[in-house]
Design a protein around this motif. Structure first.
Motif, PDB file in Angstrom:
ATOM      1  N   ASP A 103       0.821  -1.215   0.000  1.00  0.00           N
ATOM      2  CA  ASP A 103       0.000   0.000   0.000  1.00  0.00           C
ATOM      3  C   ASP A 103       0.852   1.261   0.000  1.00  0.00           C
ATOM      4  O   ASP A 103       1.887   1.324   0.661  1.00  0.00           O
ATOM      5  N   ASN A 104       0.383   2.265  -0.741  1.00  0.00           N
ATOM      6  CA  ASN A 104       0.913   3.635  -0.686  1.00  0.00           C
ATOM      7  C   ASN A 104       2.433   3.716  -0.784  1.00  0.00           C
ATOM      8  O   ASN A 104       3.095   4.254   0.090  1.00  0.00           O
ATOM      9  N   THR A 105       2.966   3.204  -1.855  1.00  0.00           N
ATOM     10  CA  THR A 105       4.417   3.205  -2.003  1.00  0.00           C
ATOM     11  C   THR A 105       4.921   3.970  -3.224  1.00  0.00           C
ATOM     12  O   THR A 105       6.084   3.864  -3.564  1.00  0.00           O
ATOM     13  N   PHE A 106       4.063   4.769  -3.892  1.00  0.00           N
ATOM     14  CA  PHE A 106       4.509   5.575  -5.027  1.00  0.00           C
ATOM     15  C   PHE A 106       4.948   6.962  -4.551  1.00  0.00           C
ATOM     16  O   PHE A 106       4.216   7.644  -3.840  1.00  0.00           O
ATOM     17  N   PHE A 107       6.142   7.359  -4.992  1.00  0.00           N
ATOM     18  CA  PHE A 107       6.680   8.679  -4.690  1.00  0.00           C
ATOM     19  C   PHE A 107       7.251   9.260  -5.976  1.00  0.00           C
ATOM     20  O   PHE A 107       7.552   8.535  -6.913  1.00  0.00           O
ATOM     21  N   GLY A 108       7.430  10.563  -6.023  1.00  0.00           N
ATOM     22  CA  GLY A 108       8.037  11.215  -7.174  1.00  0.00           C
ATOM     23  C   GLY A 108       7.180  12.349  -7.676  1.00  0.00           C
ATOM     24  O   GLY A 108       6.416  12.953  -6.914  1.00  0.00           O
ATOM     25  N   ASP A 109       7.297  12.654  -8.941  1.00  0.00           N
ATOM     26  CA  ASP A 109       6.444  13.688  -9.524  1.00  0.00           C
ATOM     27  C   ASP A 109       6.210  13.373 -10.987  1.00  0.00           C
ATOM     28  O   ASP A 109       6.899  12.567 -11.592  1.00  0.00           O
ATOM     29  N   TYR A 110       5.210  14.042 -11.526  1.00  0.00           N
ATOM     30  CA  TYR A 110       4.728  13.749 -12.862  1.00  0.00           C
ATOM     31  C   TYR A 110       4.351  15.070 -13.511  1.00  0.00           C
ATOM     32  O   TYR A 110       3.804  15.952 -12.854  1.00  0.00           O
ATOM     33  N   ASN A 111       4.634  15.220 -14.787  1.00  0.00           N
ATOM     34  CA  ASN A 111       4.300  16.441 -15.506  1.00  0.00           C
ATOM     35  C   ASN A 111       2.977  16.228 -16.240  1.00  0.00           C
ATOM     36  O   ASN A 111       2.885  15.375 -17.114  1.00  0.00           O
ATOM     37  N   VAL A 112       1.964  16.985 -15.846  1.00  0.00           N
ATOM     38  CA  VAL A 112       0.654  16.892 -16.490  1.00  0.00           C
ATOM     39  C   VAL A 112       0.332  18.242 -17.111  1.00  0.00           C
ATOM     40  O   VAL A 112       0.157  19.233 -16.398  1.00  0.00           O
ATOM     41  N   ALA A 113       0.297  18.293 -18.434  1.00  0.00           N
ATOM     42  CA  ALA A 113      -0.005  19.513 -19.183  1.00  0.00           C
ATOM     43  C   ALA A 113       0.841  20.692 -18.699  1.00  0.00           C
ATOM     44  O   ALA A 113       0.354  21.797 -18.534  1.00  0.00           O
ATOM     45  N   GLY A 114       2.127  20.429 -18.437  1.00  0.00           N
ATOM     46  CA  GLY A 114       3.053  21.476 -18.033  1.00  0.00           C
ATOM     47  C   GLY A 114       3.105  21.765 -16.544  1.00  0.00           C
ATOM     48  O   GLY A 114       3.925  22.556 -16.104  1.00  0.00           O
ATOM     49  N   ALA A 115       2.251  21.136 -15.748  1.00  0.00           N
ATOM     50  CA  ALA A 115       2.248  21.343 -14.295  1.00  0.00           C
ATOM     51  C   ALA A 115       2.796  20.095 -13.603  1.00  0.00           C
ATOM     52  O   ALA A 115       2.508  18.970 -14.011  1.00  0.00           O
ATOM     53  N   THR A 116       3.588  20.307 -12.549  1.00  0.00           N
ATOM     54  CA  THR A 116       4.132  19.187 -11.792  1.00  0.00           C
ATOM     55  C   THR A 116       3.108  18.701 -10.787  1.00  0.00           C
ATOM     56  O   THR A 116       2.565  19.480 -10.006  1.00  0.00           O
ATOM     57  N   VAL A 117       2.838  17.400 -10.818  1.00  0.00           N
ATOM     58  CA  VAL A 117       1.905  16.776  -9.877  1.00  0.00           C
ATOM     59  C   VAL A 117       2.735  15.841  -8.997  1.00  0.00           C
ATOM     60  O   VAL A 117       3.328  14.882  -9.499  1.00  0.00           O
ATOM     61  N   PRO A 118       2.818  16.129  -7.681  1.00  0.00           N
ATOM     62  CA  PRO A 118       3.628  15.288  -6.804  1.00  0.00           C
ATOM     63  C   PRO A 118       2.925  13.982  -6.434  1.00  0.00           C
ATOM     64  O   PRO A 118       1.704  13.933  -6.338  1.00  0.00           O
ATOM     65  N   ALA A 119       3.713  12.954  -6.243  1.00  0.00           N
ATOM     66  CA  ALA A 119       3.222  11.678  -5.722  1.00  0.00           C
ATOM     67  C   ALA A 119       3.936  11.454  -4.397  1.00  0.00           C
ATOM     68  O   ALA A 119       5.156  11.377  -4.360  1.00  0.00           O
ATOM     69  N   SER A 120       3.186  11.370  -3.313  1.00  0.00           N
ATOM     70  CA  SER A 120       3.772  11.167  -2.003  1.00  0.00           C
ATOM     71  C   SER A 120       2.955  10.127  -1.249  1.00  0.00           C
ATOM     72  O   SER A 120       1.830  10.400  -0.844  1.00  0.00           O
ATOM     73  N   ALA A 121       3.514   8.938  -1.106  1.00  0.00           N
ATOM     74  CA  ALA A 121       2.841   7.816  -0.440  1.00  0.00           C
ATOM     75  C   ALA A 121       1.502   7.521  -1.106  1.00  0.00           C
ATOM     76  O   ALA A 121       0.479   7.408  -0.453  1.00  0.00           O
ATOM     77  N   GLU A 122       1.533   7.392  -2.433  1.00  0.00           N
ATOM     78  CA  GLU A 122       0.321   7.115  -3.202  1.00  0.00           C
ATOM     79  C   GLU A 122       0.151   5.612  -3.389  1.00  0.00           C
ATOM     80  O   GLU A 122       1.118   4.857  -3.388  1.00  0.00           O
ATOM     81  N   GLY A 123      -1.102   5.192  -3.587  1.00  0.00           N
ATOM     82  CA  GLY A 123      -1.396   3.773  -3.731  1.00  0.00           C
ATOM     83  C   GLY A 123      -1.737   3.351  -5.140  1.00  0.00           C
ATOM     84  O   GLY A 123      -1.769   2.158  -5.438  1.00  0.00           O
ATOM     85  N   SER A 124      -1.985   4.312  -6.039  1.00  0.00           N
ATOM     86  CA  SER A 124      -2.266   3.936  -7.428  1.00  0.00           C
ATOM     87  C   SER A 124      -1.950   5.086  -8.372  1.00  0.00           C
ATOM     88  O   SER A 124      -1.979   6.255  -7.995  1.00  0.00           O
TER      89      SER A 124
END
Length: 163
Positions: A103-124
């Motif tokens: 559970d909840n093991t995704f970390f990092g960031d993602y670029n969505v339409a030019g904006a950074t979306v952080p992933a912090s302890a995400e599950g999916s």
């Protein structure tokens, strides 16, 4: 390489499939060596639920179905790496999701339409129906405990994270 070195001293493959390069051994099966050398063997078009094996590390998956499905990553192990692309067939009426076995093991960031979306302890990781676009990309890498995510989506809301 010294002046007296021969090709046999540079690379040999013995009966137990151990690659020896200049005195260094790499333990890998013939199938693993072939997979690493041939990228066509590392690409899989996915159209239904997919339980991903650790042995498939390095594979690129093309998510290509109008029907939503789940891709489940193997148990966390250092060095596992997978790449996912949105295929030409967009999902409708539900989201494609990528989930870890923990559970909840995704970390990092993602670029969505030019904006950074952080992933912090995400599950999916969610490929959003009617919003993801062909070519949107997610890469995941494991350090042995957590999965780290990066990539990009062209449309706002094309990829989201949830706990």
């Amino acid at each position: 390489m010294g002046a007296n070195a021969t090709n046999a001293e540079i690379v040999t493959l013995d009966v137990v499939d151990t690659l020896k390069v200049a005195g260094t051994s790499v333990d890998a099966s013939a199938a693993e060596l072939n997979m690493a050398a041939d990228n066509s063997a590392n690409t899989e078009v996915v159209t239904t639920t997919n339980a991903i094996a650790a042995a498939e590390s390095g594979t690129t998956y093309i998510l290509n179905s109008a029907t939503a499905f789940v891709s489940t990553l193997p148990a966390a192990a250092a060095g596992l790496r997978y790449t996912f692309y949105a295929g030409a067939t967009q999902v409708t009426g539900g989201n494609h999701t990528i989930v870890p076995t923990e559970d909840n093991t995704f970390f990092g960031d993602y670029n969505v339409a030019g904006a950074t979306v952080p992933a912090s302890a995400e599950g999916s990781i969610n490929w959003v129906a009617d919003t993801m676009l062909p070519g949107d990309k997610v890469e995941v890498f494991c350090d042995g405990t957590n999965w780290y995510v990066s990539g990009g989506a062209a449309a706002s809301g094309g990829v989201t994270f949830t706990t």
